[in-house]
Motif scaffolding. Structure first.
Motif, PDB file in Angstrom:
ATOM      1  N   ARG A 302       0.831  -1.211   0.000  1.00  0.00           N
ATOM      2  CA  ARG A 302       0.000   0.000   0.000  1.00  0.00           C
ATOM      3  C   ARG A 302       0.864   1.260   0.000  1.00  0.00           C
ATOM      4  O   ARG A 302       0.550   2.234  -0.689  1.00  0.00           O
ATOM      5  CB  ARG A 302      -0.959  -0.013   1.189  1.00  0.00           C
ATOM      6  CG  ARG A 302      -2.005  -1.118   1.092  1.00  0.00           C
ATOM      7  CD  ARG A 302      -3.102  -0.975   2.139  1.00  0.00           C
ATOM      8  NE  ARG A 302      -4.036  -2.093   2.084  1.00  0.00           N
ATOM      9  CZ  ARG A 302      -5.246  -2.092   2.622  1.00  0.00           C
ATOM     10  NH1 ARG A 302      -5.674  -1.016   3.275  1.00  0.00           N
ATOM     11  NH2 ARG A 302      -6.038  -3.143   2.534  1.00  0.00           N
ATOM     12  N   LEU A 303       1.940   1.258   0.770  1.00  0.00           N
ATOM     13  CA  LEU A 303       2.845   2.410   0.760  1.00  0.00           C
ATOM     14  C   LEU A 303       3.469   2.591  -0.619  1.00  0.00           C
ATOM     15  O   LEU A 303       3.543   3.714  -1.142  1.00  0.00           O
ATOM     16  CB  LEU A 303       3.936   2.228   1.814  1.00  0.00           C
ATOM     17  CG  LEU A 303       3.551   2.520   3.259  1.00  0.00           C
ATOM     18  CD1 LEU A 303       4.591   1.968   4.216  1.00  0.00           C
ATOM     19  CD2 LEU A 303       3.375   4.022   3.497  1.00  0.00           C
ATOM     20  N   ALA A 304       3.909   1.498  -1.236  1.00  0.00           N
ATOM     21  CA  ALA A 304       4.522   1.581  -2.563  1.00  0.00           C
ATOM     22  C   ALA A 304       3.526   2.088  -3.597  1.00  0.00           C
ATOM     23  O   ALA A 304       3.866   2.904  -4.459  1.00  0.00           O
ATOM     24  CB  ALA A 304       5.078   0.218  -2.965  1.00  0.00           C
ATOM     25  N   ALA A 305       2.292   1.607  -3.509  1.00  0.00           N
ATOM     26  CA  ALA A 305       1.266   2.046  -4.463  1.00  0.00           C
ATOM     27  C   ALA A 305       0.986   3.540  -4.307  1.00  0.00           C
ATOM     28  O   ALA A 305       0.868   4.277  -5.297  1.00  0.00           O
ATOM     29  CB  ALA A 305      -0.011   1.241  -4.252  1.00  0.00           C
ATOM     30  N   LEU A 306       0.901   4.011  -3.078  1.00  0.00           N
ATOM     31  CA  LEU A 306       0.603   5.423  -2.839  1.00  0.00           C
ATOM     32  C   LEU A 306       1.755   6.317  -3.280  1.00  0.00           C
ATOM     33  O   LEU A 306       1.536   7.408  -3.823  1.00  0.00           O
ATOM     34  CB  LEU A 306       0.311   5.644  -1.352  1.00  0.00           C
ATOM     35  CG  LEU A 306      -0.042   7.083  -0.943  1.00  0.00           C
ATOM     36  CD1 LEU A 306      -1.361   7.524  -1.576  1.00  0.00           C
ATOM     37  CD2 LEU A 306      -0.111   7.199   0.576  1.00  0.00           C
ATOM     38  N   LEU A 307       2.988   5.856  -3.073  1.00  0.00           N
ATOM     39  CA  LEU A 307       4.162   6.711  -3.274  1.00  0.00           C
ATOM     40  C   LEU A 307       4.874   6.476  -4.608  1.00  0.00           C
ATOM     41  O   LEU A 307       5.870   7.155  -4.888  1.00  0.00           O
ATOM     42  CB  LEU A 307       5.160   6.479  -2.130  1.00  0.00           C
ATOM     43  CG  LEU A 307       4.643   6.723  -0.707  1.00  0.00           C
ATOM     44  CD1 LEU A 307       5.717   6.354   0.311  1.00  0.00           C
ATOM     45  CD2 LEU A 307       4.213   8.175  -0.525  1.00  0.00           C
ATOM     46  N   HIS A 308       4.397   5.562  -5.437  1.00  0.00           N
ATOM     47  CA  HIS A 308       5.183   5.135  -6.597  1.00  0.00           C
ATOM     48  C   HIS A 308       5.512   6.271  -7.566  1.00  0.00           C
ATOM     49  O   HIS A 308       6.525   6.226  -8.260  1.00  0.00           O
ATOM     50  CB  HIS A 308       4.478   3.990  -7.335  1.00  0.00           C
ATOM     51  CG  HIS A 308       3.304   4.406  -8.162  1.00  0.00           C
ATOM     52  ND1 HIS A 308       2.080   4.749  -7.618  1.00  0.00           N
ATOM     53  CD2 HIS A 308       3.158   4.561  -9.510  1.00  0.00           C
ATOM     54  CE1 HIS A 308       1.240   5.068  -8.589  1.00  0.00           C
ATOM     55  NE2 HIS A 308       1.862   4.968  -9.750  1.00  0.00           N
ATOM     56  N   ASP A 309       4.697   7.316  -7.622  1.00  0.00           N
ATOM     57  CA  ASP A 309       4.927   8.407  -8.569  1.00  0.00           C
ATOM     58  C   ASP A 309       5.375   9.717  -7.919  1.00  0.00           C
ATOM     59  O   ASP A 309       5.326  10.772  -8.556  1.00  0.00           O
ATOM     60  CB  ASP A 309       3.651   8.676  -9.378  1.00  0.00           C
ATOM     61  CG  ASP A 309       3.540   7.793 -10.618  1.00  0.00           C
ATOM     62  OD1 ASP A 309       4.537   7.131 -10.972  1.00  0.00           O
ATOM     63  OD2 ASP A 309       2.451   7.752 -11.229  1.00  0.00           O
ATOM     64  N   LEU A 394       1.835  -4.442  -7.861  1.00  0.00           N
ATOM     65  CA  LEU A 394       2.019  -3.007  -8.075  1.00  0.00           C
ATOM     66  C   LEU A 394       1.988  -2.672  -9.563  1.00  0.00           C
ATOM     67  O   LEU A 394       1.337  -1.692  -9.979  1.00  0.00           O
ATOM     68  CB  LEU A 394       3.356  -2.557  -7.466  1.00  0.00           C
ATOM     69  CG  LEU A 394       3.728  -1.082  -7.667  1.00  0.00           C
ATOM     70  CD1 LEU A 394       2.671  -0.164  -7.061  1.00  0.00           C
ATOM     71  CD2 LEU A 394       5.103  -0.794  -7.057  1.00  0.00           C
ATOM     72  N   THR A 395       2.657  -3.474 -10.377  1.00  0.00           N
ATOM     73  CA  THR A 395       2.706  -3.207 -11.816  1.00  0.00           C
ATOM     74  C   THR A 395       1.316  -3.314 -12.439  1.00  0.00           C
ATOM     75  O   THR A 395       0.919  -2.472 -13.252  1.00  0.00           O
ATOM     76  CB  THR A 395       3.667  -4.191 -12.499  1.00  0.00           C
ATOM     77  OG1 THR A 395       4.966  -4.062 -11.902  1.00  0.00           O
ATOM     78  CG2 THR A 395       3.777  -3.903 -13.980  1.00  0.00           C
ATOM     79  N   ARG A 396       0.574  -4.335 -12.058  1.00  0.00           N
ATOM     80  CA  ARG A 396      -0.790  -4.479 -12.592  1.00  0.00           C
ATOM     81  C   ARG A 396      -1.678  -3.325 -12.122  1.00  0.00           C
ATOM     82  O   ARG A 396      -2.532  -2.833 -12.864  1.00  0.00           O
ATOM     83  CB  ARG A 396      -1.382  -5.814 -12.158  1.00  0.00           C
ATOM     84  CG  ARG A 396      -0.760  -7.023 -12.868  1.00  0.00           C
ATOM     85  CD  ARG A 396      -1.495  -8.291 -12.500  1.00  0.00           C
ATOM     86  NE  ARG A 396      -0.942  -9.460 -13.150  1.00  0.00           N
ATOM     87  CZ  ARG A 396      -1.222  -9.841 -14.390  1.00  0.00           C
ATOM     88  NH1 ARG A 396      -2.073  -9.134 -15.125  1.00  0.00           N
ATOM     89  NH2 ARG A 396      -0.676 -10.931 -14.903  1.00  0.00           N
ATOM     90  N   SER A 397      -1.482  -2.881 -10.880  1.00  0.00           N
ATOM     91  CA  SER A 397      -2.317  -1.808 -10.330  1.00  0.00           C
ATOM     92  C   SER A 397      -2.032  -0.466 -10.992  1.00  0.00           C
ATOM     93  O   SER A 397      -2.885   0.427 -10.988  1.00  0.00           O
ATOM     94  CB  SER A 397      -2.077  -1.677  -8.821  1.00  0.00           C
ATOM     95  OG  SER A 397      -2.360  -2.884  -8.159  1.00  0.00           O
ATOM     96  N   ASP A 398      -0.842  -0.322 -11.559  1.00  0.00           N
ATOM     97  CA  ASP A 398      -0.420   0.958 -12.116  1.00  0.00           C
ATOM     98  C   ASP A 398      -1.083   1.268 -13.455  1.00  0.00           C
ATOM     99  O   ASP A 398      -0.851   2.319 -14.027  1.00  0.00           O
ATOM    100  CB  ASP A 398       1.102   0.972 -12.280  1.00  0.00           C
ATOM    101  CG  ASP A 398       1.658   2.375 -12.468  1.00  0.00           C
ATOM    102  OD1 ASP A 398       0.983   3.341 -12.083  1.00  0.00           O
ATOM    103  OD2 ASP A 398       2.773   2.505 -13.010  1.00  0.00           O
TER     104      ASP A 398
END
Length: 488
Positions: A302-309, A394-398
């Motif tokens: 969840r942290l990676a998804a929120l902060l990835h960009d 994460l990649t699929r969610s992006d």
């Protein structure tokens, strides 16, 4: 217990039934404990979140009690009764205990916290609350953060205590403060973040005057320790509806104080659509990552998804053809993620894992429609290491494009990559990629002692393994000797 309100009898009668059911379930341990306090001359009440959750029909095995007994008296009562006792929070008037009890559902283990009536307030320059004990439950309840957490059930008689209208606010699903929001947030500024957390956890609305106070007092959060802020943020992020809480943090200005990289995304666009909102994109990626979780909430994902960009604001460039580019935003974002997480006192392992996922989140986009060699697939797996399953999610969610054809093509391409990884894993044990010769064999073959040369040889063989896959022993020995001759 609560009586039905004439204005909303259906909602409150449902609340009443849920509460009775939940309290009957915990009665074996709660009533037993209450009788012991009564015999010692003290009062005991179930309080706060435990009462709220009982009324919502979601009371777990974590029970919060309040009492007029001082901590030393609580210890005398609890030690002979509990299976385990801990004093970690005793400086703040809290004694912890564990107790197994048999009820209608068989034996259950309860985690219990008993806190002396208290009032606490922050000094304007202090990071720690000043604790003083109170003499009545009413005095205790008025210092609670929100009215839905300022209810109690006196035990063992089960008298419902609600001096601030928490039951009505619960029925209306709204968060208000027992006193004025300004007094509440001045006493403990972390309550502003709790408002966002409870909005996310309970799907409640926050009263307008509370939101207004959050906006005016946002800078007060800076006196709260990073550890307390981090724990509250984690609870929000692990909730069922983090978008709601994150939106309140951003709109109130709190995020600007504790996670400024998040509101900064509102000003940006991505490399595909000039006006696409990267902030909204990031929240959507978070929600899509949550949908892919398999074993409950995953804080790292969840942290990676929120902060990835979060690297996009610093890498934005307006190209001559009118496009907007964010070259290497994943590398910049990984560094920014590490810096922010260190500031919030996350563990070293969590900082490493989240920043690594941010760094790798774009790697797949070089895959195209399957042009990668087996060597590139091996390197993808090697670089992801134990984070591979999270990187998949994460990649699929992006992918948040509304173009169904494009989304389907990306999904098919990633399906193909996962199939290739699975096939290579079956053939080559990709999860533990190592050279075909170990350090001892390298020393024996080359006739050298431990030292830098062994490490260099090992690295050469690892690159050879990644490039070509497994080698026969004789071929590996020949390749090593040829490399060694070239070095000398």
């Amino acid at each position: 217990m609560p009586n039905a309100n004439e204005d909303n009898p259906t909602a409150l009668s449902q609340v009443q039934r849920r509460a009775v059911s939940e309290l009957l379930r915990v009665s074996p341990v709660a009533d037993d404990l209450a009788r012991r306090f009564q015999e010692a001359g003290f009062a005991l009440a179930l309080v706060g979140g435990s009462v709220r959750d009982a009324l919502l029909g979601r009371l777990g095995n974590d029970l919060d009690f309040t009492t007029d007994a001082r901590p030393e008296d609580v210890l005398k009562i609890v030690r002979p009764w509990a299976d385990a006792v801990w004093e970690v929070g005793i400086a703040f008037g809290t004694v912890g205990a564990q107790k197994a009890a048999r009820g209608g559902d068989g034996e259950q283990v309860f985690q219990i916290e008993i806190t002396t009536y208290r009032s606490e307030a922050y000094d304007r320059t202090s990071r720690k609350p000043e604790v003083s004990y109170g003499d009545s439950i009413e005095e205790d309840l008025v210092r609670r953060d929100f009215t839905v957490n300022a209810m109690a059930v006196a035990l063992p008689e089960k008298e419902f205590i609600d001096p601030h209208g928490g039951l009505e606010d619960l029925a209306e699903r709204v968060l208000r403060t027992p006193g004025t929001p300004e007094e509440s947030f001045s006493d403990d500024p972390l309550r502003m973040m709790r408002a966002a957390r409870f909005a996310a956890q309970l799907d409640f609305e926050v009263a307008p005057d509370v939101v207004d106070a959050m906006k005016r007092m946002a800078e007060r959060i800076e006196i709260v320790s990073a550890e307390r802020v981090r724990e509250e943020f984690n609870k929000l992020l692990l909730s069922a509806n983090p978008r709601k809480g994150l939106g309140l943090l951003v709109d109130s200005g709190l995020a600007q104080r504790v996670l400024p990289e998040l509101p900064a995304l509102r000003l940006e666009s991505d490399e595909h659509h000039r006006h696409k909102d990267v902030y909204e994109h990031s929240l959507t990626v978070l929600e899509q990552a949550i949908d892919l979780e398999e074993d409950g909430p995953d804080l790292v994902l969840r942290l990676a998804a929120l902060l990835h960009d979060i690297g996009k604001p610093r890498t934005r460039r307006f190209e001559s053809d009118g496009r907007v580019s964010f070259h290497h935003h994943e590398v910049v974002g990984a560094k920014m993620t590490k810096k922010r997480m260190v500031a919030l006192k996350y563990s070293n392992d969590m900082v490493k894992d989240v920043s690594r996922l941010v760094e790798l989140h774009l790697r797949f986009h070089g895959y195209g429609t399957g042009e990668w060699t087996d060597s590139a697939v091996r390197r993808y797996v090697r670089d992801a290491g134990p984070l591979l399953s999270r990187l998949h999610k994460l990649t699929r969610s992006d992918c948040t494009t509304r173009n169904k054809r494009k989304a389907a093509a990306l999904s098919r391409a990633y399906d193909g990559l996962e199939e290739r990884i699975a096939k290579l894993q079956e053939q080559e044990e990709l999860d533990a990629i190592r050279p075909d010769l170990d350090g001892n064999q390298i020393q024996e073959i080359l006739g050298i002692r431990p030292g830098p040369a062994v490490g260099q040889a090992y690295k050469f063989l690892l690159e050879l393994r990644l490039e070509n896959g497994p080698m026969e022993h004789g071929d590996a020995v020949a390749a090593l000797k040829e490399w060694w001759a070239a070095q000398n």
